[in-house]
Design a protein around this motif. Structure first.
Motif, PDB file in Angstrom:
ATOM      1  N   ASP A   1      18.690  23.882  20.367  1.00  0.00           N
ATOM      2  CA  ASP A   1      17.470  24.165  21.120  1.00  0.00           C
ATOM      3  C   ASP A   1      16.736  25.375  20.560  1.00  0.00           C
ATOM      4  N   ARG A   2      17.474  26.401  20.212  1.00  0.00           N
ATOM      5  CA  ARG A   2      16.821  27.606  19.672  1.00  0.00           C
ATOM      6  C   ARG A   2      16.173  27.317  18.317  1.00  0.00           C
ATOM      7  N   THR A   3      16.850  26.538  17.494  1.00  0.00           N
ATOM      8  CA  THR A   3      16.293  26.168  16.191  1.00  0.00           C
ATOM      9  C   THR A   3      15.011  25.358  16.374  1.00  0.00           C
ATOM     10  N   ALA A   4      15.016  24.426  17.331  1.00  0.00           N
ATOM     11  CA  ALA A   4      13.827  23.615  17.593  1.00  0.00           C
ATOM     12  C   ALA A   4      12.673  24.490  18.076  1.00  0.00           C
ATOM     13  N   ARG A   5      12.951  25.444  18.949  1.00  0.00           N
ATOM     14  CA  ARG A   5      11.901  26.358  19.434  1.00  0.00           C
ATOM     15  C   ARG A   5      11.346  27.216  18.305  1.00  0.00           C
ATOM     16  N   THR A   6      12.232  27.679  17.424  1.00  0.00           N
ATOM     17  CA  THR A   6      11.807  28.504  16.289  1.00  0.00           C
ATOM     18  C   THR A   6      10.915  27.691  15.358  1.00  0.00           C
ATOM     19  N   GLU A   7      11.290  26.432  15.105  1.00  0.00           N
ATOM     20  CA  GLU A   7      10.486  25.575  14.228  1.00  0.00           C
ATOM     21  C   GLU A   7       9.124  25.271  14.857  1.00  0.00           C
ATOM     22  N   GLN A   8       9.098  25.040  16.168  1.00  0.00           N
ATOM     23  CA  GLN A   8       7.834  24.784  16.864  1.00  0.00           C
ATOM     24  C   GLN A   8       6.932  26.012  16.795  1.00  0.00           C
TER      25      GLN A   8
END
Length: 149
Positions: free
Chosen positions: A137-144
């Motif tokens: 989830d954190r990786t997805a938020r960072t990419e977004q």
């Protein structure tokens, strides 16, 4: 996160109290120098209790673990497993200081201790499931956030 901090605090109280109890109990029963499971009880409570929950507190602050179902599974099974494990460790320690052989006293003692270890294992696996999801989830938020810029 307060629950994790309070849990770590409870384990430091139990760990320090068990160390004090061991010292005073062995002096009172003239068992000074006798090694039993009681002399490592405080270390288990401090490391497997306090230190683990402080590390999990830090992981929760970074990866937002505490809202996940797998994190609840970790929290409850790990705590129950640790309490069962250290309770059996205390029983073995008392039997040893009483001059008995815990291995021959009752087959239930190692069986229940094994159950405690199994619960600890289930709890740790659940922690890794929660951690994997938190990192994802954190990786997805960072990419977004990077795409939004």
């Amino acid at each position: 996160m307060n629950k994790l901090l309070n849990t770590a605090f409870a384990y430091i109280i139990l760990g320090l109290g068990s160390g004090l109890f061991y010292r005073e109990f062995t002096k009172a029963t003239d068992n000074l120098g006798t090694h039993s499971q009681l002399n490592t009880l405080h270390t288990h409570l401090l490391v497997l209790g306090m230190v683990v929950f402080l590390v999990v507190l830090a992981l929760d602050a970074v990866f937002s673990l505490s809202g996940r179902r797998s994190f609840s599974v970790f929290y409850w099974t790990y705590n129950v497993g640790l309490v069962v494990t250290v309770a059996m460790q205390a029983v073995r320690g008392f039997l040893t200081l009483d001059g008995q052989d815990p291995a021959t006293t009752s087959a239930a003692i190692p069986g229940i201790a094994g159950l405690g270890h199994m619960l600890l294992t289930v709890g740790l696996v659940a922690l890794f499931v929660a951690l994997r999801a938190g990192i994802k989830d954190r990786t997805a938020r960072t990419e977004q956030a990077a795409l939004a810029v």
